[in-house]
Scaffold this active site. Structure first.
Site, short mmCIF file in Angstrom:
data_model
loop_
_atom_site.label_atom_id
_atom_site.label_comp_id
_atom_site.label_asym_id
_atom_site.label_seq_id
_atom_site.Cartn_x
_atom_site.Cartn_y
_atom_site.Cartn_z
N HIS A 150 10.51 -36.50 101.08
CA HIS A 150 9.12 -36.35 100.63
C HIS A 150 8.15 -36.88 101.68
CE1 HIS A 150 8.84 -40.66 99.84
NE2 HIS A 150 9.92 -40.60 99.06
N CYS A 158 14.68 -43.00 99.31
CA CYS A 158 14.52 -41.60 99.73
C CYS A 158 14.37 -41.52 101.25
CB CYS A 158 13.31 -40.99 99.04
SG CYS A 158 13.44 -40.95 97.23
#
Length: 451
Positions: A150, A158
């Site tokens: 992202h 992440c």
């Protein structure tokens, strides 16, 4: 016509991804802008130069140690080639797989991204879910989810990119899906699986897992094709073709079925692995030697630090007044170097050179005043021509042995002193004869003023 198809696909994709966006964000964010943003002129030109079309399939590789995300795209040869790499802003944890929910660790392994995993409504600008946990992770009891690539350049497990980067990556995936690719593969590695890196991390407890990942890495390296990934016996298998294709399936928790790998792939992978193993042995030997030298150097420094600067003595401690002794010099100063010193020898006495004993006549005692007045104690002179007797207390000097100086005190041989020729040495001394004085008269002996 093409633009109409792309718009229709984007509309369908937005409606399909709405649920995923709600799961991440808890609300709806418009998809009319960033999710449909066309690819920029620079990336379009790069694809043209490399013989790629925007609708060709893609493949993503992640290397945590290098903080790199690579986008590979199939070219006109039918194989995958590197299109572009991106610097990862942040990834979670350390090298090694994700184990459980909340450990803030970024996963490692082989994952698949389908269109419904794309999220145009992400709170982090844009994102896609990589698909953790897969069947392999579940077989090992690993937990967690919502592991994304992202934007927003911030991560807690992440793979975070800049907003500009994620827009381009998102656009490349969108165009590949529009071209008919059902899913693209994500290969997440701790580092580039080279012999050098494997040797450097050889003591890591995840090495067995990493060797399994390296098999898939090698399959892609020798074929430049997306490897077929299956799971059995709680491990990955690549490009496996079951011999009984009708009834045999792979299950991550069960035993592996009988399968084979296409011969041309198996031979190429085996050759690469053999070369890697030979290089690994060489690199490990070199690293072990360097590590041994480093340990020896550290030990030597510790011994030098623990060694006392100067070993004092009892007298030095008495006068030191509690002050530490000055450090001893590593090497003596040239001015105080221990060099032999030439010491002149004393000249030998002439008596020491005589070869015959010397008889010394005893001196006649001088009579005191009373004896001179009254004549008491006056000894009779010896007869004419008789030698004077020597008292028993008189020492007869004999030639002592030659004096030999210590060899340590002489820097160079000193020539012996020439003996001094004396009358006594040339001829033995004769006893000294005493001449008797004439006898004095009575007046002379009683006269106090007489001689």
């Amino acid at each position: 016509m093409a633009s109409r198809n792309a718009l229709g696909f984007a509309t369908i994709l937005g409606s399909v991804l709405l649920l995923a966006g709600c799961q991440e964000d808890g609300g709806f964010i418009s998809t009319s802008g960033k999710a449909l943003k066309p690819l920029g002129p620079e990336i379009t030109k790069l694809m043209t130069e490399k013989g790629m079309r925007k609708e060709d399939p893609i493949l993503v590789r992640v290397f945590k140690e290098d903080s790199k995300l690579e986008v590979w795209k199939r070219d006109k040869s039918g194989e995958y080639a590197l299109l572009k790499d991106y610097k990862i802003c942040a990834w979670g944890g350390t090298l090694g797989p994700k184990i459980q929910q909340g450990d803030k660790q970024s996963p490692e392994g082989f994952y698949s991204v389908k269109p419904w995993q794309m999220n145009p409504n992400s709170s982090y600008h844009l994102s896609y879910d990589i698909g953790f946990p897969n069947a392999f992770d579940k077989a090992w009891g690993r937990t967690g989810g919502d592991i994304m690539v992202h934007g927003a350049c911030s991560s807690a497990g992440c793979f975070a990119m800049t907003d500009e980067q994620v827009e381009e990556i998102y656009g490349l995936a969108r165009e590949a899906f529009a071209g008919g690719q059902p899913a693209f593969q994500v290969q997440s590695f701790p580092f580039r699986m080279t012999a050098k890196n494997m040797a450097a991390h050889r003591s890591n407890p995840n090495m067995a897992f990493w060797k399994n990942l390296k098999e898939g890495y090698d399959h892609f390296e020798v074929t430049k094709l997306e490897p077929k990934v299956d799971f059995c016996e709680k491990r990955y298998v690549f490009n496996a073709q079951p011999k009984d294709t009708l009834s045999t399936t792979f299950n991550a928790a069960n035993a592996c079925p009988t399968y084979e790998v296409p011969q041309h792939i198996a031979l190429a992978v085996a050759a690469k692995q053999k070369a890697d193993e030979e290089e690994l042995r060489t690199v490990v030997a070199s690293l072990d030697q360097a590590e041994s030298a480093r340990i020896d150097l550290e030990l030597q420094k510790k011994l030098e630090a623990a060694r006392p600067k100067q070993e004092g003595n009892a007298f030095a401690s008495l006068f030191s007044n509690g002050q530490p002794a000055p450090a001893a010099s590593a090497a003596p100063s040239p001015a105080f170097a221990m060099t032999p010193i030439s010491v002149p020898l004393p000249k030998p006495s002439p008596l020491r050179e005589t070869s015959a004993p010397v008889v010394v006549a005893a001196a006649k005692p001088e009579p005191d005043m009373v004896s001179r007045i009254f004549g008491f104690g006056a000894s009779e002179p010896p007869a004419q021509g008789q030698p004077q007797p020597v008292p028993a207390s008189t020492t007869v000097l004999a030639p002592p042995p030659p004096v030999t100086p210590p060899p340590a005190m002489i820097a160079a041989p000193v020539p012996a002193a020439k003996p001094v020729q004396t009358a006594a040495a040339a001829k033995p001394a004769e006893p000294m004869a005493l001449t008797p004085k004439p006898e004095k008269s009575f007046w002379e002996r009683w006269n106090p003023f007489g001689s």
